[in-house]
Design a protein around this motif. Structure first.
Motif, PDB file in Angstrom:
ATOM      1  N   VAL A   1     -38.021  30.729   7.190  1.00  0.00           N
ATOM      2  CA  VAL A   1     -39.226  30.478   6.397  1.00  0.00           C
ATOM      3  C   VAL A   1     -38.853  30.361   4.923  1.00  0.00           C
ATOM      4  CG1 VAL A   1     -41.510  31.304   5.726  1.00  0.00           C
ATOM      5  CG2 VAL A   1     -40.650  31.769   8.028  1.00  0.00           C
ATOM      6  N   SER A   2     -39.298  29.284   4.281  1.00  0.00           N
ATOM      7  CA  SER A   2     -39.050  29.100   2.856  1.00  0.00           C
ATOM      8  C   SER A   2     -40.323  28.637   2.158  1.00  0.00           C
ATOM      9  CB  SER A   2     -37.921  28.091   2.616  1.00  0.00           C
ATOM     10  OG  SER A   2     -38.271  26.816   3.093  1.00  0.00           O
ATOM     11  N   LEU A   3     -40.448  29.011   0.883  1.00  0.00           N
ATOM     12  CA  LEU A   3     -41.594  28.640   0.059  1.00  0.00           C
ATOM     13  C   LEU A   3     -41.091  27.920  -1.186  1.00  0.00           C
ATOM     14  CD1 LEU A   3     -43.538  32.046   0.133  1.00  0.00           C
ATOM     15  CD2 LEU A   3     -43.838  30.099   1.675  1.00  0.00           C
ATOM     16  N   GLY A   4     -41.892  26.984  -1.680  1.00  0.00           N
ATOM     17  CA  GLY A   4     -41.506  26.253  -2.876  1.00  0.00           C
ATOM     18  C   GLY A   4     -42.709  25.931  -3.740  1.00  0.00           C
ATOM     19  N   LEU A   5     -42.512  25.968  -5.054  1.00  0.00           N
ATOM     20  CA  LEU A   5     -43.561  25.610  -6.001  1.00  0.00           C
ATOM     21  C   LEU A   5     -42.915  24.779  -7.108  1.00  0.00           C
ATOM     22  CD1 LEU A   5     -46.580  26.011  -6.748  1.00  0.00           C
ATOM     23  CD2 LEU A   5     -45.850  27.919  -8.197  1.00  0.00           C
ATOM     24  N   SER A   6     -43.443  23.584  -7.364  1.00  0.00           N
ATOM     25  CA  SER A   6     -42.861  22.715  -8.384  1.00  0.00           C
ATOM     26  C   SER A   6     -43.952  22.104  -9.247  1.00  0.00           C
ATOM     27  CB  SER A   6     -42.026  21.600  -7.733  1.00  0.00           C
ATOM     28  OG  SER A   6     -42.834  20.775  -6.916  1.00  0.00           O
TER      29      SER A   6
ATOM     30  N   LYS B   1     -48.193   4.037 -24.030  1.00  0.00           N
ATOM     31  CA  LYS B   1     -49.495   3.827 -23.395  1.00  0.00           C
ATOM     32  C   LYS B   1     -49.530   2.691 -22.385  1.00  0.00           C
ATOM     33  CE  LYS B   1     -51.000   7.112 -25.971  1.00  0.00           C
ATOM     34  NZ  LYS B   1     -51.164   8.468 -25.400  1.00  0.00           N
ATOM     35  N   SER B   2     -48.358   2.176 -21.975  1.00  0.00           N
ATOM     36  CA  SER B   2     -48.347   1.138 -20.939  1.00  0.00           C
ATOM     37  C   SER B   2     -48.578   1.746 -19.564  1.00  0.00           C
ATOM     38  CB  SER B   2     -47.023   0.377 -20.951  1.00  0.00           C
ATOM     39  OG  SER B   2     -45.951   1.245 -20.644  1.00  0.00           O
ATOM     40  N   ASP B   3     -48.388   3.042 -19.458  1.00  0.00           N
ATOM     41  CA  ASP B   3     -48.624   3.746 -18.202  1.00  0.00           C
ATOM     42  C   ASP B   3     -49.247   5.095 -18.548  1.00  0.00           C
ATOM     43  OD1 ASP B   3     -48.659   4.445 -15.576  1.00  0.00           O
ATOM     44  OD2 ASP B   3     -46.582   5.053 -15.485  1.00  0.00           O
ATOM     45  N   SER B   4     -50.294   5.476 -17.845  1.00  0.00           N
ATOM     46  CA  SER B   4     -50.979   6.717 -18.164  1.00  0.00           C
ATOM     47  C   SER B   4     -50.101   7.924 -17.860  1.00  0.00           C
ATOM     48  CB  SER B   4     -52.286   6.821 -17.371  1.00  0.00           C
ATOM     49  OG  SER B   4     -53.150   5.766 -17.700  1.00  0.00           O
ATOM     50  N   SER B   5     -50.264   8.958 -18.684  1.00  0.00           N
ATOM     51  CA  SER B   5     -49.546  10.206 -18.442  1.00  0.00           C
ATOM     52  C   SER B   5     -50.032  10.831 -17.148  1.00  0.00           C
ATOM     53  CB  SER B   5     -49.761  11.164 -19.615  1.00  0.00           C
ATOM     54  OG  SER B   5     -49.288  10.593 -20.823  1.00  0.00           O
ATOM     55  N   CYS B   6     -49.146  11.594 -16.534  1.00  0.00           N
ATOM     56  CA  CYS B   6     -49.470  12.135 -15.212  1.00  0.00           C
ATOM     57  C   CYS B   6     -48.770  13.474 -15.025  1.00  0.00           C
ATOM     58  CB  CYS B   6     -49.013  11.164 -14.125  1.00  0.00           C
ATOM     59  SG  CYS B   6     -49.477  11.636 -12.445  1.00  0.00           S
ATOM     60  N   GLN B   7     -49.418  14.381 -14.350  1.00  0.00           N
ATOM     61  CA  GLN B   7     -48.772  15.622 -13.977  1.00  0.00           C
ATOM     62  C   GLN B   7     -49.202  16.015 -12.574  1.00  0.00           C
ATOM     63  OE1 GLN B   7     -49.776  19.228 -16.134  1.00  0.00           O
ATOM     64  NE2 GLN B   7     -51.711  18.359 -16.833  1.00  0.00           N
ATOM     65  N   ASN B   8     -48.332  16.768 -11.891  1.00  0.00           N
ATOM     66  CA  ASN B   8     -48.665  17.203 -10.543  1.00  0.00           C
ATOM     67  C   ASN B   8     -48.065  18.576 -10.276  1.00  0.00           C
ATOM     68  OD1 ASN B   8     -45.887  16.744  -9.242  1.00  0.00           O
ATOM     69  ND2 ASN B   8     -46.344  14.714 -10.072  1.00  0.00           N
ATOM     70  N   LEU B   9     -48.755  19.311  -9.453  1.00  0.00           N
ATOM     71  CA  LEU B   9     -48.334  20.646  -9.029  1.00  0.00           C
ATOM     72  C   LEU B   9     -48.276  20.653  -7.511  1.00  0.00           C
ATOM     73  CD1 LEU B   9     -47.778  23.665  -9.840  1.00  0.00           C
ATOM     74  CD2 LEU B   9     -50.234  24.044  -9.507  1.00  0.00           C
ATOM     75  N   THR B  10     -47.105  21.014  -6.962  1.00  0.00           N
ATOM     76  CA  THR B  10     -46.890  20.937  -5.514  1.00  0.00           C
ATOM     77  C   THR B  10     -46.464  22.293  -4.955  1.00  0.00           C
ATOM     78  OG1 THR B  10     -46.216  18.619  -5.662  1.00  0.00           O
ATOM     79  CG2 THR B  10     -45.592  19.804  -3.674  1.00  0.00           C
ATOM     80  N   ALA B  11     -47.108  22.700  -3.878  1.00  0.00           N
ATOM     81  CA  ALA B  11     -46.731  23.910  -3.145  1.00  0.00           C
ATOM     82  C   ALA B  11     -46.240  23.500  -1.762  1.00  0.00           C
ATOM     83  CB  ALA B  11     -47.919  24.866  -3.015  1.00  0.00           C
ATOM     84  N   LYS B  12     -45.091  24.058  -1.333  1.00  0.00           N
ATOM     85  CA  LYS B  12     -44.500  23.701  -0.052  1.00  0.00           C
ATOM     86  C   LYS B  12     -44.200  24.951   0.773  1.00  0.00           C
ATOM     87  CE  LYS B  12     -42.328  19.356  -1.505  1.00  0.00           C
ATOM     88  NZ  LYS B  12     -41.052  18.578  -1.557  1.00  0.00           N
ATOM     89  N   VAL B  13     -44.377  24.794   2.082  1.00  0.00           N
ATOM     90  CA  VAL B  13     -44.013  25.849   3.041  1.00  0.00           C
ATOM     91  C   VAL B  13     -43.231  25.184   4.155  1.00  0.00           C
ATOM     92  CG1 VAL B  13     -44.826  27.626   4.617  1.00  0.00           C
ATOM     93  CG2 VAL B  13     -46.099  27.162   2.509  1.00  0.00           C
ATOM     94  N   LYS B  14     -42.074  25.762   4.512  1.00  0.00           N
ATOM     95  CA  LYS B  14     -41.247  25.246   5.608  1.00  0.00           C
ATOM     96  C   LYS B  14     -40.999  26.355   6.619  1.00  0.00           C
ATOM     97  CE  LYS B  14     -38.783  21.691   2.979  1.00  0.00           C
ATOM     98  NZ  LYS B  14     -37.433  21.142   2.621  1.00  0.00           N
ATOM     99  N   LEU B  15     -41.173  26.009   7.880  1.00  0.00           N
ATOM    100  CA  LEU B  15     -40.953  26.962   8.968  1.00  0.00           C
ATOM    101  C   LEU B  15     -40.069  26.305  10.021  1.00  0.00           C
ATOM    102  CD1 LEU B  15     -41.573  29.571  10.589  1.00  0.00           C
ATOM    103  CD2 LEU B  15     -43.630  28.415  11.456  1.00  0.00           C
ATOM    104  N   ALA B  16     -38.913  26.902  10.251  1.00  0.00           N
ATOM    105  CA  ALA B  16     -37.989  26.400  11.271  1.00  0.00           C
ATOM    106  C   ALA B  16     -38.105  27.248  12.534  1.00  0.00           C
ATOM    107  CB  ALA B  16     -36.559  26.439  10.745  1.00  0.00           C
ATOM    108  N   PHE B  17     -37.902  26.624  13.668  1.00  0.00           N
ATOM    109  CA  PHE B  17     -37.955  27.363  14.937  1.00  0.00           C
ATOM    110  C   PHE B  17     -37.023  26.737  15.946  1.00  0.00           C
ATOM    111  CE2 PHE B  17     -41.287  24.170  14.873  1.00  0.00           C
ATOM    112  CZ  PHE B  17     -41.161  23.546  16.104  1.00  0.00           C
TER     113      PHE B  17
END
Length: 380
Positions: free
Chosen positions: A350-355, A364-380
């Motif tokens: 099990v692993s967790l990630g936040l970026s 101004k040719s391209d709008s500014s952008c931001q993102n927040l990502t949460a990840k969870v991985k489960l191996a079996f």
């Protein structure tokens, strides 16, 4: 047939299956991934991008030395975009490969057949699955390999490729939509420890598309890497791309990638630069800048610094900042991208990630952008 003779045959069959399972050492497992991203559009409105996927895999060794094996991997993927209000479901066969390995003293010959992934020397041009054959000969100080493959049977909703002029659009509403058919040929030669622990790689790639409009791409890459001194390492790749279109027009464009990394016991510092010419086009679609338009590697210079710190074996902290220059405007300063991430291994499976990623566009040719990502991985 008497009851006793039938029972003996059943017991014998069970014994054979038991011995076979032990001999072939069948291995299998799976992975569940959850990714939730909050980001903004060009108008500054925030929305949710949700991705969930389940992967199942099976590996069966065979042959006298047990190095040869068969491996397969299947994928189910779910996507949701709250801005568009769309739900998508995809299924794919990521991997279906027979791998034959034969040792010859200190050298080795490998032959792969089926569907499998390959990454080119730059990590930018061709980084995806395809269907075909691959052969590689490895010796102590060098190796050579050749891939011949086709992409028209892949799921274009899962394996993203850069569109050519007459390529049919992938149907995002389908569970499995065939991608554009390219014929690929990749020749690679690697030479280890040529001098002072320096390594040299040479690669030739042909990507051929026979449609209403022929669109053929050829790449020649030279790669160098090794230590500068002590814990300071470098890697440098230079690529020349030649594009031949239906009108017999020839376009030549460069791609240069450089990395310089210094390694401490728990810390890595890295300086890097990518230069992509105005006519450069890769094969596999990749996001070069996490802006709202998510451009490919084309007509830009991207350079910056990043670091990764591992205070514990289960914890990794990383951060970075890149400056972006616009090749369509004489490589003037375009914007600034910076990011930070934390990855934590809860237990072995099990692993967790936040970026967090933020791009600021200054022209101004391209709008500014931001993102927040949460990840969870489960191996079996």
């Amino acid at each position: 047939m008497t009851g006793n003779s039938l029972l003996k045959k059943i017991n014998m069959l069970c014994a054979v299956l038991s011995l076979s399972a032990g001999a072939f050492a069948v291995d299998f497992g799976g992975m569940i991934n959850n990714s939730s991203t909050l980001k903004n559009d060009t108008a500054g409105k925030y929305f949710l991008q949700q991705q969930d996927d389940v992967t199942l895999w099976l590996k069966v060794p065979f042959g006298a030395n047990s190095k040869s094996y068969f491996i397969t991997e299947g994928l189910y993927k779910f996507e949701y975009n709250s801005l568009a209000g769309t739900f998508s479901n995809y299924a794919d066969l990521n991997l279906l490969k027979f791998c034959f390995i034969k040792d010859f003293g200190s050298s080795q010959l490998e032959f792969d057949l089926g569907r499998f992934a390959l990454c080119d020397l730059t990590g930018i041009i061709f980084t995806q699955n395809s269907d075909g054959g691959f052969v590689k000969y490895s010796a102590k100080n060098f190796d050579i390999s050749f891939l011949a493959s086709y992409t028209g049977l892949l799921n274009g909703n899962v394996v993203k490729m850069i569109k050519t002029p007459d390529a049919a659009a992938v149907d995002a509403s389908k569970v499995y939509s065939f991608g554009t058919g390219f014929v690929n040929a990749v020749f690679t030669a690697g030479f280890k420890n040529l001098f002072a622990q320096q390594n040299l790689g040479v690669q030739l790639i042909a990507n051929l598309h026979f449609g209403n409009q022929n669109y053929n791409r050829f790449y020649g890459t030279v790669a160098l890497d090794g230590p500068v001194f002590n814990n300071l390492m470098y890697s440098l790749t230079g690529t020349a791309e030649v594009i031949l279109d239906n009108n017999n027009q020839v376009k030549v464009s460069p791609l240069v990638k450089a990395d310089l990394s210094y390694y401490f016991p728990a810390l890595m510092l890295n300086a890097h630069m990518i230069f992509a010419g105005n006519d450069f086009s890769g094969i596999t679609s990749q996001t070069a800048i996490k802006s709202c338009s998510e451009p490919e590697y084309n007509a830009m210079i991207k350079t910056g610094l990043n670091m990764s710190y591992k205070p514990l074996n289960v914890l990794l902290i990383s951060a970075g900042c890149d400056a972006v220059f616009d090749g369509n405007k004489g490589y003037e300063f375009k914007g600034l991208e910076y990011n930070a991430a934390v990855d934590y291994q809860v237990v072995s499976d099990v692993s967790l990630g936040l970026s967090w990623n933020h791009y600021i566009d200054f022209n101004k040719s391209d709008s500014s952008c931001q993102n927040l990502t949460a990840k969870v991985k489960l191996a079996f």
